[in-house]
Scaffold this active site. Structure first.
Site, PDB file in Angstrom:
ATOM      1  N   HIS A   1      -0.439  -5.808  -6.360  1.00  0.00           N
ATOM      2  CA  HIS A   1       0.228  -6.954  -6.996  1.00  0.00           C
ATOM      3  C   HIS A   1      -0.764  -7.647  -7.910  1.00  0.00           C
ATOM      4  CE1 HIS A   1       2.604 -10.615  -7.493  1.00  0.00           C
ATOM      5  NE2 HIS A   1       3.611  -9.914  -7.052  1.00  0.00           N
TER       6      HIS A   1
ATOM      7  N   ASP B   1       8.561  -5.313  -2.666  1.00  0.00           N
ATOM      8  CA  ASP B   1       9.415  -4.132  -2.856  1.00  0.00           C
ATOM      9  C   ASP B   1       9.253  -3.090  -1.766  1.00  0.00           C
ATOM     10  OD1 ASP B   1       8.749  -4.769  -6.196  1.00  0.00           O
ATOM     11  OD2 ASP B   1      10.766  -4.777  -5.321  1.00  0.00           O
TER      12      ASP B   1
HETATM   13  C1  SDX Z   1       6.921  -7.042  -8.429  1.00  0.00           C
HETATM   14  O1  SDX Z   1       4.200 -10.361 -10.878  1.00  0.00           O
HETATM   15  C2  SDX Z   1       5.079 -10.604  -9.943  1.00  0.00           C
HETATM   16  O2  SDX Z   1       5.171 -11.676  -9.394  1.00  0.00           O
HETATM   17  C3  SDX Z   1       6.029  -9.426  -9.650  1.00  0.00           C
HETATM   18  C4  SDX Z   1       6.915  -9.567  -8.426  1.00  0.00           C
HETATM   19  C5  SDX Z   1       7.952 -10.662  -8.596  1.00  0.00           C
HETATM   20  O3  SDX Z   1       8.389 -11.192  -7.561  1.00  0.00           O
HETATM   21  O4  SDX Z   1       8.392 -10.908  -9.754  1.00  0.00           O
HETATM   22  O5  SDX Z   1       6.120  -9.826  -7.284  1.00  0.00           O
HETATM   23  C6  SDX Z   1       7.714  -8.267  -8.182  1.00  0.00           C
HETATM   24  O6  SDX Z   1       6.945  -6.523  -9.514  1.00  0.00           O
HETATM   25  C7  SDX Z   1       6.048  -6.505  -7.321  1.00  0.00           C
HETATM   26  C8  SDX Z   1       5.213  -5.281  -7.764  1.00  0.00           C
HETATM   27  C9  SDX Z   1       6.112  -4.049  -7.696  1.00  0.00           C
HETATM   28  N1  SDX Z   1       5.387  -2.869  -8.308  1.00  0.00           N
HETATM   29  C10 SDX Z   1       4.935  -1.883  -7.564  1.00  0.00           C
HETATM   30  O7  SDX Z   1       4.969  -1.842  -6.330  1.00  0.00           O
HETATM   31  C11 SDX Z   1       4.356  -0.724  -8.390  1.00  0.00           C
HETATM   32  C12 SDX Z   1       3.013  -0.265  -7.783  1.00  0.00           C
HETATM   33  N2  SDX Z   1       2.004  -1.287  -8.041  1.00  0.00           N
HETATM   34  C13 SDX Z   1       1.298  -1.271  -9.251  1.00  0.00           C
HETATM   35  O8  SDX Z   1       1.563  -0.387 -10.226  1.00  0.00           O
HETATM   36  C14 SDX Z   1       0.365  -2.431  -9.520  1.00  0.00           C
HETATM   37  O9  SDX Z   1      -0.214  -2.777  -8.334  1.00  0.00           O
HETATM   38  C15 SDX Z   1       1.003  -3.629 -10.190  1.00  0.00           C
HETATM   39  C16 SDX Z   1       1.699  -3.242 -11.448  1.00  0.00           C
HETATM   40  C17 SDX Z   1       1.950  -4.298  -9.265  1.00  0.00           C
HETATM   41  C18 SDX Z   1      -0.135  -4.615 -10.523  1.00  0.00           C
HETATM   42  O10 SDX Z   1      -0.914  -3.998 -11.482  1.00  0.00           O
HETATM   43  P1  SDX Z   1      -2.248  -4.682 -12.033  1.00  0.00           P
HETATM   44  O11 SDX Z   1      -2.390  -6.070 -11.528  1.00  0.00           O
HETATM   45  O12 SDX Z   1      -2.274  -4.475 -13.510  1.00  0.00           O
HETATM   46  O13 SDX Z   1      -3.359  -3.863 -11.325  1.00  0.00           O
HETATM   47  P2  SDX Z   1      -4.076  -2.576 -11.936  1.00  0.00           P
HETATM   48  O14 SDX Z   1      -3.026  -1.624 -12.443  1.00  0.00           O
HETATM   49  O15 SDX Z   1      -5.129  -3.040 -12.886  1.00  0.00           O
HETATM   50  O16 SDX Z   1      -4.723  -1.945 -10.622  1.00  0.00           O
HETATM   51  C19 SDX Z   1      -6.004  -2.382 -10.162  1.00  0.00           C
HETATM   52  C20 SDX Z   1      -6.568  -1.166  -9.440  1.00  0.00           C
HETATM   53  C21 SDX Z   1      -6.576   0.095 -10.321  1.00  0.00           C
HETATM   54  O17 SDX Z   1      -7.626   0.922  -9.809  1.00  0.00           O
HETATM   55  P3  SDX Z   1      -9.098   0.825 -10.572  1.00  0.00           P
HETATM   56  O18 SDX Z   1      -8.839   1.103 -12.037  1.00  0.00           O
HETATM   57  O19 SDX Z   1      -9.636  -0.564 -10.293  1.00  0.00           O
HETATM   58  O20 SDX Z   1      -9.931   1.911  -9.900  1.00  0.00           O
HETATM   59  O21 SDX Z   1      -5.734  -0.824  -8.316  1.00  0.00           O
HETATM   60  C22 SDX Z   1      -5.157   0.463  -8.516  1.00  0.00           C
HETATM   61  C23 SDX Z   1      -5.282   0.781  -9.978  1.00  0.00           C
HETATM   62  O22 SDX Z   1      -5.356   2.186 -10.193  1.00  0.00           O
HETATM   63  N3  SDX Z   1      -3.750   0.336  -8.099  1.00  0.00           N
HETATM   64  C24 SDX Z   1      -3.083   1.229  -7.375  1.00  0.00           C
HETATM   65  C25 SDX Z   1      -1.818   0.669  -7.154  1.00  0.00           C
HETATM   66  N4  SDX Z   1      -1.740  -0.540  -7.744  1.00  0.00           N
HETATM   67  C26 SDX Z   1      -2.940  -0.728  -8.337  1.00  0.00           C
HETATM   68  N5  SDX Z   1      -3.444   2.430  -6.905  1.00  0.00           N
HETATM   69  C27 SDX Z   1      -2.503   3.085  -6.185  1.00  0.00           C
HETATM   70  N6  SDX Z   1      -1.252   2.631  -5.924  1.00  0.00           N
HETATM   71  C28 SDX Z   1      -0.883   1.419  -6.380  1.00  0.00           C
HETATM   72  N7  SDX Z   1       0.322   0.946  -6.126  1.00  0.00           N
END
Ligand code: SDX
Length: 430
Positions: A307, A364
């Site tokens: 998140h 989610d």
């Molecule tokens: C919602 O913003 C809100 O408030 C949203 C929400 C709402 O109520 O409106 O809460 C609802 O959208 C919840 C999120 C639902 N999405 C998912 O579950 C999809 C999976 N999660 C991600 O793709 C990710 O965590 C996000 C999009 C939610 C957040 O992305 P960020 O903040 O841009 O984080 P990032 O992509 O920069 O990740 C940071 C690190 C990375 O690794 P490094 O480059 O540091 O090595 O964490 C890793 C990412 O690769 N990472 C994951 C991951 N999420 C982040 N690795 C594996 N699986 C994941 N789910």
């Protein structure tokens, strides 16, 4: 804490006001930065950029706190109803008995959609994604309610388009579901609550003329309450940006629905369920999914984890995980996807790759299991998220339009394209 920050560029120092929020959040106001210094700031994904001051929802991502108008979401999920929570978000306070009765009556009065709109459903192929239908139907509501174009001239608080949209979104959703399974639509009932009507419009049929189960209605109330708002997330920021052009409410919400649909945002609940279905139905190993999620392949993300704001357990996931347990105890049926989800969570929360990146279950992760247990089809999960989030979108849209000074949203950029060039006739091109 000083009231100003100093920014030194070359030999000049710029004084920038500091703003402190209710809970001590700190911001540097750069509203005049370009005018004074010629510089803008750059912040990909707005990770460090506030777009507004808001009094609606407070999220503390480090401590896993979520409050609507100051009230913890856990308390509202336990004690409130979705309609009461919607009123709290949209009008800024819990309604008294008279206000709640009036608001509920306005929702009941607005629950039907214009009969002409039924023709729209016939135009969609049976496999149409319900978010495509929902977004176009919501935008089309402005055609039937042109008073929405004059919203800004009247007091938004008394505007009928707010209860209209809150009420009709569930009718559109339920009708799209019935159309997708080839069953006759079921109209909303004046004697049913908001959530009871959703389940009845979706699942009542002439072959199964059963009244919705009271426990399942309460589960749906909790699901929608925890989805109701979440400050400046992707879809809410979209509603604000589109709304800042002074387009009508329906068009602004349509944009929010489209943003929510994305698998990184509200579409994640559908992806979580598809992931769990693969694990249960195809026997995919959880360890395989976890290893693939570490592969950095953006298409192998562990959906339902991570998140932008929460760097600990999402409080909404905690609420929904407990509701999953209640459902299993109540109906005595184990849900294999829930068992796999619990096993997945247990392994992830022991894995340093996830812990070191603060990747915990988000809203989610468990919501899809509950929607499934309510009998809602997977493709409808983002639609249920949109129904839940609508009061939040409307409250944020209203707050935007009461902001002084009112500004259209128009971010800047840093241009990295070619220097000035000139037209080359096609004969001279390589
Ligand atoms: C919602 O913003 C809100 O408030 C949203 C929400 C709402 O109520 O409106 O809460 C609802 O959208 C919840 C999120 C639902 N999405 C998912 O579950 C999809 C999976 N999660 C991600 O793709 C990710 O965590 C996000 C999009 C939610 C957040 O992305 P960020 O903040 O841009 O984080 P990032 O992509 O920069 O990740 C940071 C690190 C990375 O690794 P490094 O480059 O540091 O090595 O964490 C890793 C990412 O690769 N990472 C994951 C991951 N999420 C982040 N690795 C594996 N699986 C994941 N789910």
């Amino acid at each position: 804490m000083s009231e100003f920050a100093e920014l030194k560029i070359n030999d000049k120092i710029y004084i920038l006001p500091i703003i402190i929020g209710t809970r001590g959040e700190k911001a540097i106001d750069i509203s005049n930065l370009r005018k004074e210094s010629g510089f803008i700031t750059l912040d990909v994904g707005y990770q460090n950029t506030g777009t507004c001051k808001s009094a609606i929802t407070f999220v503390d991502g480090e401590r896993g706190i979520l409050r609507y108008r100051g009230i913890p979401v856990e308390e509202l999920a336990e004690k409130s109803t979705f309609v009461e929570t919607a009123y709290l978000l949209v009008f800024g306070k819990l309604p008294n008995k008279t206000e709640l009765a009036k608001f509920s009556a306005s929702l009941t009065e607005s629950s039907l959609i214009h009969e002409d709109m039924l023709n729209f459903f016939n135009g969609y192929p049976s496999g149409a994604h319900p978010m495509a239908i929902l977004s176009s139907m919501v935008s089309s509501l402005s055609v039937y309610y042109p008073d929405a174009f004059h919203l800004f001239e009247d007091d938004i608080d008394s505007d009928v388009n707010v209860p209209r949209l809150l009420s009709k979104i569930r009718t559109i959703a339920a009708f799209s579901y019935k159309k997708s399974i080839g069953e006759p639509i079921v109209y909303p009932r004046a004697d049913y609550s908001y959530c009871k009507n959703i389940l009845n419009m979706m699942f009542w049929s002439y072959s199964k003329p059963q009244e919705p189960d009271t426990f399942k209605v309460k589960v749906l109330e909790k699901l929608l309450i925890v989805h109701a708002d979440h400050e400046q997330n992707c879809s809410t920021s979209t509603v604000r940006l589109v709304g800042s052009s002074k387009v009508n409410l329906y068009a602004s919400i349509c944009a929010g629905i489209c943003a929510l649909w994305g698998p990184l945002h509200g579409g994640a609940n559908q992806k979580v369920m598809e992931m769990l279905d693969k694990i249960v139905e195809k026997g995919y190993s959880i360890d395989q999914f976890i290893e693939k999620a570490k592969s950095k392949d953006p298409n192998c993300r562990l959906m339902g984890f991570g998140h932008r704001i929460y760097k600990t357990y999402d409080p909404r996931a905690k609420v929904l995980k407990a509701v999953c347990d209640e459902m299993v105890k109540k109906y005595g049926v184990s849900e294999p996807r829930l068992e796999k989800a619990l096993e997945l969570e247990e392994k992830v929360l022991k894995d340093d790759y996830f812990l070191s990146r603060n990747l915990y279950p988000n809203v989610d992760f468990y919501s899809g299991i509950l929607f499934r247990m309510l009998g809602i089809p997977t493709k409808m999960f983002p639609v249920m998220f949109a129904i839940g989030r609508l009061p939040g979108w409307i409250s944020q849209w209203k707050e935007l339009h009461s902001t002084v000074p009112f500004k259209i949203g128009r971010p800047r950029q840093i241009y990295i394209g070619p220097e000035e060039a000139h037209y080359i006739p096609i004969e001279e091109r390589k």
